[in-house]
Write a protein that holds these residues in place. Structure first.
Motif, PDB file in Angstrom:
ATOM      1  N   ALA A 250      34.151  57.316  34.440  1.00 23.29           N
ATOM      2  CA  ALA A 250      33.860  58.672  34.917  1.00 23.29           C
ATOM      3  C   ALA A 250      35.161  59.443  35.124  1.00 23.29           C
ATOM      4  CB  ALA A 250      33.056  58.610  36.212  1.00 23.29           C
ATOM      5  N   GLY A 251      36.165  58.760  35.673  1.00 21.25           N
ATOM      6  CA  GLY A 251      37.474  59.390  35.863  1.00 21.25           C
ATOM      7  C   GLY A 251      38.152  59.714  34.545  1.00 21.25           C
ATOM      8  N   ALA A 252      38.017  58.815  33.568  1.00 17.93           N
ATOM      9  CA  ALA A 252      38.633  59.040  32.253  1.00 17.93           C
ATOM     10  C   ALA A 252      38.005  60.240  31.550  1.00 17.93           C
ATOM     11  CB  ALA A 252      38.488  57.788  31.392  1.00 17.93           C
ATOM     12  N   LEU A 253      36.671  60.324  31.576  1.00 14.75           N
ATOM     13  CA  LEU A 253      35.986  61.448  30.928  1.00 14.75           C
ATOM     14  C   LEU A 253      36.322  62.766  31.625  1.00 14.75           C
ATOM     15  CD1 LEU A 253      32.507  59.829  30.190  1.00 14.75           C
ATOM     16  CD2 LEU A 253      34.311  60.375  28.541  1.00 14.75           C
ATOM     17  N   PHE A 254      36.427  62.724  32.950  1.00 12.62           N
ATOM     18  CA  PHE A 254      36.846  63.903  33.707  1.00 12.62           C
ATOM     19  C   PHE A 254      38.239  64.345  33.270  1.00 12.62           C
ATOM     20  CE2 PHE A 254      38.942  64.951  38.018  1.00 12.62           C
ATOM     21  CZ  PHE A 254      38.933  66.312  37.749  1.00 12.62           C
ATOM     22  N   SER A 255      39.158  63.384  33.173  1.00 13.05           N
ATOM     23  CA  SER A 255      40.538  63.678  32.792  1.00 13.05           C
ATOM     24  C   SER A 255      40.610  64.235  31.368  1.00 13.05           C
ATOM     25  CB  SER A 255      41.389  62.409  32.904  1.00 13.05           C
ATOM     26  OG  SER A 255      42.716  62.651  32.490  1.00 13.05           O
ATOM     27  N   LEU A 256      39.891  63.614  30.432  1.00 14.43           N
ATOM     28  CA  LEU A 256      39.915  64.071  29.037  1.00 14.43           C
ATOM     29  C   LEU A 256      39.278  65.447  28.888  1.00 14.43           C
ATOM     30  CD1 LEU A 256      38.957  60.739  27.213  1.00 14.43           C
ATOM     31  CD2 LEU A 256      41.222  61.793  27.354  1.00 14.43           C
ATOM     32  N   ALA A 257      38.264  65.737  29.718  1.00 14.91           N
ATOM     33  CA  ALA A 257      37.554  67.022  29.634  1.00 14.91           C
ATOM     34  C   ALA A 257      38.398  68.185  30.132  1.00 14.91           C
ATOM     35  CB  ALA A 257      36.255  66.945  30.432  1.00 14.91           C
ATOM     36  N   LEU A 258      39.523  67.906  30.776  1.00 11.82           N
ATOM     37  CA  LEU A 258      40.392  68.978  31.252  1.00 11.82           C
ATOM     38  C   LEU A 258      41.050  69.718  30.097  1.00 11.82           C
ATOM     39  CD1 LEU A 258      42.121  67.193  34.278  1.00 11.82           C
ATOM     40  CD2 LEU A 258      40.404  68.994  34.377  1.00 11.82           C
ATOM     41  N   ASP A 259      41.168  69.051  28.935  1.00  9.54           N
ATOM     42  CA  ASP A 259      41.769  69.697  27.768  1.00  9.54           C
ATOM     43  C   ASP A 259      40.694  70.448  26.993  1.00  9.54           C
ATOM     44  OD1 ASP A 259      42.811  70.011  24.938  1.00  9.54           O
ATOM     45  OD2 ASP A 259      44.563  69.111  25.892  1.00  9.54           O
ATOM     46  N   ASP A 260      40.924  71.728  26.758  1.00  6.27           N
ATOM     47  CA  ASP A 260      39.918  72.559  26.091  1.00  6.27           C
ATOM     48  C   ASP A 260      39.562  72.050  24.697  1.00  6.27           C
ATOM     49  OD1 ASP A 260      39.757  74.210  28.260  1.00  6.27           O
ATOM     50  OD2 ASP A 260      41.136  75.714  27.479  1.00  6.27           O
ATOM     51  N   GLN A 261      40.511  71.410  24.022  1.00  9.67           N
ATOM     52  CA  GLN A 261      40.248  70.908  22.671  1.00  9.67           C
ATOM     53  C   GLN A 261      39.264  69.738  22.668  1.00  9.67           C
ATOM     54  OE1 GLN A 261      43.745  70.633  19.905  1.00  9.67           O
ATOM     55  NE2 GLN A 261      44.913  71.055  21.761  1.00  9.67           N
ATOM     56  N   SER A 283      27.928  54.298  43.416  1.00  7.26           N
ATOM     57  CA  SER A 283      29.348  54.499  43.717  1.00  7.26           C
ATOM     58  C   SER A 283      29.648  55.982  43.932  1.00  7.26           C
ATOM     59  CB  SER A 283      30.206  53.971  42.557  1.00  7.26           C
ATOM     60  OG  SER A 283      31.523  54.465  42.631  1.00  7.26           O
ATOM     61  N   GLU A 284      30.198  56.317  45.076  1.00  6.54           N
ATOM     62  CA  GLU A 284      30.538  57.713  45.377  1.00  6.54           C
ATOM     63  C   GLU A 284      31.596  58.232  44.411  1.00  6.54           C
ATOM     64  OE1 GLU A 284      32.180  60.466  49.111  1.00  6.54           O
ATOM     65  OE2 GLU A 284      31.969  58.293  49.323  1.00  6.54           O
ATOM     66  N   ARG A 285      32.544  57.372  44.064  1.00  3.11           N
ATOM     67  CA  ARG A 285      33.613  57.779  43.144  1.00  3.11           C
ATOM     68  C   ARG A 285      33.044  58.133  41.771  1.00  3.11           C
ATOM     69  NH1 ARG A 285      38.810  53.932  41.697  1.00  3.11           N
ATOM     70  NH2 ARG A 285      39.742  55.268  40.103  1.00  3.11           N
ATOM     71  N   THR A 286      32.097  57.319  41.294  1.00  2.00           N
ATOM     72  CA  THR A 286      31.465  57.593  40.004  1.00  2.00           C
ATOM     73  C   THR A 286      30.707  58.904  40.045  1.00  2.00           C
ATOM     74  OG1 THR A 286      31.226  55.213  39.558  1.00  2.00           O
ATOM     75  CG2 THR A 286      29.843  56.707  38.270  1.00  2.00           C
ATOM     76  N   ARG A 287      29.977  59.131  41.143  1.00  2.00           N
ATOM     77  CA  ARG A 287      29.187  60.359  41.277  1.00  2.00           C
ATOM     78  C   ARG A 287      30.085  61.604  41.234  1.00  2.00           C
ATOM     79  NH1 ARG A 287      26.743  57.511  45.613  1.00  2.00           N
ATOM     80  NH2 ARG A 287      27.714  58.947  47.121  1.00  2.00           N
ATOM     81  N   HIS A 288      31.153  61.578  42.006  1.00  2.00           N
ATOM     82  CA  HIS A 288      31.990  62.760  42.126  1.00  2.00           C
ATOM     83  C   HIS A 288      32.774  63.041  40.840  1.00  2.00           C
ATOM     84  CE1 HIS A 288      31.439  63.916  46.355  1.00  2.00           C
ATOM     85  NE2 HIS A 288      31.189  62.627  46.552  1.00  2.00           N
ATOM     86  N   ASP A 289      33.324  61.994  40.207  1.00  2.32           N
ATOM     87  CA  ASP A 289      34.069  62.216  38.962  1.00  2.32           C
ATOM     88  C   ASP A 289      33.138  62.628  37.826  1.00  2.32           C
ATOM     89  OD1 ASP A 289      36.477  61.739  40.117  1.00  2.32           O
ATOM     90  OD2 ASP A 289      36.744  59.717  39.344  1.00  2.32           O
ATOM     91  N   SER A 290      31.911  62.112  37.827  1.00  2.70           N
ATOM     92  CA  SER A 290      30.930  62.524  36.806  1.00  2.70           C
ATOM     93  C   SER A 290      30.582  64.000  36.975  1.00  2.70           C
ATOM     94  CB  SER A 290      29.659  61.674  36.907  1.00  2.70           C
ATOM     95  OG  SER A 290      29.928  60.323  36.622  1.00  2.70           O
ATOM     96  N   ALA A 291      30.431  64.437  38.229  1.00  2.00           N
ATOM     97  CA  ALA A 291      30.126  65.846  38.490  1.00  2.00           C
ATOM     98  C   ALA A 291      31.274  66.741  38.035  1.00  2.00           C
ATOM     99  CB  ALA A 291      29.852  66.052  39.976  1.00  2.00           C
ATOM    100  N   LEU A 292      32.508  66.309  38.293  1.00  2.00           N
ATOM    101  CA  LEU A 292      33.659  67.106  37.865  1.00  2.00           C
ATOM    102  C   LEU A 292      33.775  67.138  36.339  1.00  2.00           C
ATOM    103  CD1 LEU A 292      36.249  65.972  40.562  1.00  2.00           C
ATOM    104  CD2 LEU A 292      35.269  68.256  40.291  1.00  2.00           C
ATOM    105  N   ALA A 293      33.465  66.016  35.698  1.00  4.01           N
ATOM    106  CA  ALA A 293      33.475  65.978  34.228  1.00  4.01           C
ATOM    107  C   ALA A 293      32.435  66.948  33.673  1.00  4.01           C
ATOM    108  CB  ALA A 293      33.199  64.560  33.736  1.00  4.01           C
ATOM    109  N   LEU A 294      31.235  66.945  34.265  1.00  4.01           N
ATOM    110  CA  LEU A 294      30.175  67.845  33.807  1.00  4.01           C
ATOM    111  C   LEU A 294      30.549  69.312  34.051  1.00  4.01           C
ATOM    112  CD1 LEU A 294      27.040  65.855  34.994  1.00  4.01           C
ATOM    113  CD2 LEU A 294      27.607  66.449  32.627  1.00  4.01           C
ATOM    114  N   TYR A 295      31.225  69.580  35.147  1.00  5.95           N
ATOM    115  CA  TYR A 295      31.659  70.959  35.415  1.00  5.95           C
ATOM    116  C   TYR A 295      32.575  71.456  34.300  1.00  5.95           C
ATOM    117  CZ  TYR A 295      34.626  74.707  37.087  1.00  5.95           C
ATOM    118  OH  TYR A 295      35.337  75.869  37.163  1.00  5.95           O
ATOM    119  N   HIS A 296      33.587  70.660  33.950  1.00  6.58           N
ATOM    120  CA  HIS A 296      34.533  71.092  32.916  1.00  6.58           C
ATOM    121  C   HIS A 296      33.879  71.124  31.532  1.00  6.58           C
ATOM    122  CE1 HIS A 296      38.175  71.445  35.311  1.00  6.58           C
ATOM    123  NE2 HIS A 296      37.745  70.404  36.001  1.00  6.58           N
TER     124      HIS A 296
END
Length: 452
Positions: A250-261, A283-296
């Motif tokens: 979830a953290g990796a997908l969030f991080s990768l989604a920060l790049d517009d490309q 897992s709270e960490r999974t929930r929050h990073d998944s939400a941030l990934a979906l936002y981006h």
């Protein structure tokens, strides 16, 4: 097609045909007059899966990818017909290359082209193993180093203990050393990690994904990681991997989604459904990073449309009503409200009543959360008469006047914009029967039931 890929322009081609075009410096003009852009190549897993499913349902053998030599011959022929004036020169060059090569070389795929066996989807027990995208899709910025070679030997070892030692060491190396993250983010290492990420052994899987998260923190690595074909493996782990691994994914997908490309490609590769499911993770960490990934990811229109089709609006509104990660979920809903599909689904799902009720109760953890609620409501205000009817039914105008008096300057600004929409009137609107408008959907549904 057997091995379809999407290029930067959005067109889909057979992989080796793209590489052949690059090899022969040829860019075709398509029947509609458009010119494809071959600068980026990512696997079209959706089309590949559709082809395989069709073959299975029709009792047909799946198509086999053409080899690079055949693709190059086809492209050369096409190039010659499009540019007859250069035919003699191109033929001489093409034949000259063939004379130089031995029979073995002709049958061997060039080192920068991946073989079809590496690309295929192989069913195994545990998480599904995907392998996609060739090394040529990733620009090699660093020459092979001794450190990289030593790490690769252990990563590719058949001994689980050596694999475990290697990924733990790699994770430590990339935790704080930014330059090391860049230097060791090479096609060879990413290819080795792609295999280990779906390992059946907890320590190997967890530390492999964690190391990849570290690599993704370096901005220069984000596009390179996506083009390596590693995202499908991450998605598999998010679906059925170990819990700690899912946290890192979830953290990796969030991080990768920060790049517009990367945003569109991550959506195309199928990350949205498992990310939505991960919002309910233990897992709270999974929930929050998944939400941030979906936002981006939802900043891109193509992903907004996919989320609506997946039924995300009802799920997200349900989470807001229960107070589940309200702040992050409101951010996603703000993005969805910016699209026509998202607005329609939210208006139908009772979003206006939901947001007005939240504002009335005033149970926000911060002023920014109140602002996000108002921002989502403002997005819906572009829904025309439908929005105005629902807002009137929810007594939104009276409430917004109260909110405007108490809120911050930013809050007041958002309220004023919504009130402007609500107070806008034209000749057609003056004669609108709001009750009839609000009940029109119910009447249509009942008529359909009776006719069926």
């Amino acid at each position: 097609m057997a091995d379809p890929v999407i290029v930067s322009s959005g067109h889909t081609f057979e992989r080796h045909c793209v590489h052949a075009c690059k090899s022969l410096s040829f860019t075709p003009v398509l029947p509609d007059g458009s010119i494809p852009d071959f600068s980026t190549v990512i696997p079209n897993l959706a089309l590949k899966s559709a082809i395989l499913n069709f073959c299975r349902s029709s009792f047909l053998d799946p198509p086999k990818p053409i080899n690079f030599l055949t693709a190059e011959n086809l492209v050369f022929t096409l190039k010659a017909t499009r540019n007859p004036q250069n035919l003699a020169k191109d033929t001489a060059r093409f034949n000259g290359l063939r004379v130089i090569q031995s029979e073995t070389e002709l049958n061997r795929v060039p080192r920068h082209i991946s073989t079809s066996s590496e690309e295929s989807v192989t069913p195994r027990s545990g998480p599904t193993y995907y392998s996609s995208s060739s090394a040529s899709d990733v620009e090699t910025l660093n020459p092979n180093s001794i450190e990289e070679d030593e790490l690769l030997v252990k990563l590719k070892s058949s001994q689980i203990s050596e694999q475990e030692e290697a990924v733990i060491s790699f994770r430590k190396l990339t935790r704080t050393r930014e330059e090391t993250r860049f230097q060791l983010c090479t096609p060879r290492i990413l290819s080795a990690l792609r295999v280990l990420i779906t390992s059946r052994y907890v320590s190997v899987q967890v530390n492999s994904v964690a190391a990849l998260v570290n690599l993704s923190l370096e901005n220069r690595n984000k596009v390179k990681i996506l083009r390596s074909g590693i995202v499908p493996s991450l998605i598999d782990v998010l679906k059925s991997g170990f819990q700690e691994s899912q946290e890192h994914v979830a953290g990796a997908l969030f991080s990768l989604a920060l790049d517009d490309q990367n945003k569109t490609a991550i959506g195309v590769l199928g990350a949205l459904p498992p990310l939505l499911h991960a919002l309910r993770s233990e897992s709270e960490r999974t929930r929050h990073d998944s939400a941030l990934a979906l936002y981006h990811l939802s900043l891109v229109q193509s992903n907004r449309a996919k989320l609506v089709k997946l039924g995300a609006v009802q799920a997200l509104l349900g989470m807001v009503k229960t107070g589940h990660m309200m702040g992050r979920i409101l951010l996603i809903l703000c993005n969805l409200a910016a699209s026509s599909e998202g607005r329609a689904a939210m208006l139908d799902g009772g979003a206006v009543e939901c947001f007005v009720c939240m504002l009335r109760k005033g149970e926000f953890d911060s002023e920014s959360m109140r602002e996000n609620c108002l921002a989502a409501l403002y997005g819906l205000s572009h829904g025309g008469l439908r929005f105005k009817g629902l807002a009137k039914e929810a007594a939104a105008e009276e409430l917004l006047i109260q909110v405007e008096e108490m809120g911050s300057e930013r809050t007041r600004d958002k309220v004023r914009k919504i009130l402007e929409v609500l107070r806008q009137k034209d000749e057609e609107e003056e004669e609108v029967d709001w009750e009839k408008l609000l009940n029109s959907d119910d009447d249509i549904s009942q008529a359909r039931i009776r006719s069926s």
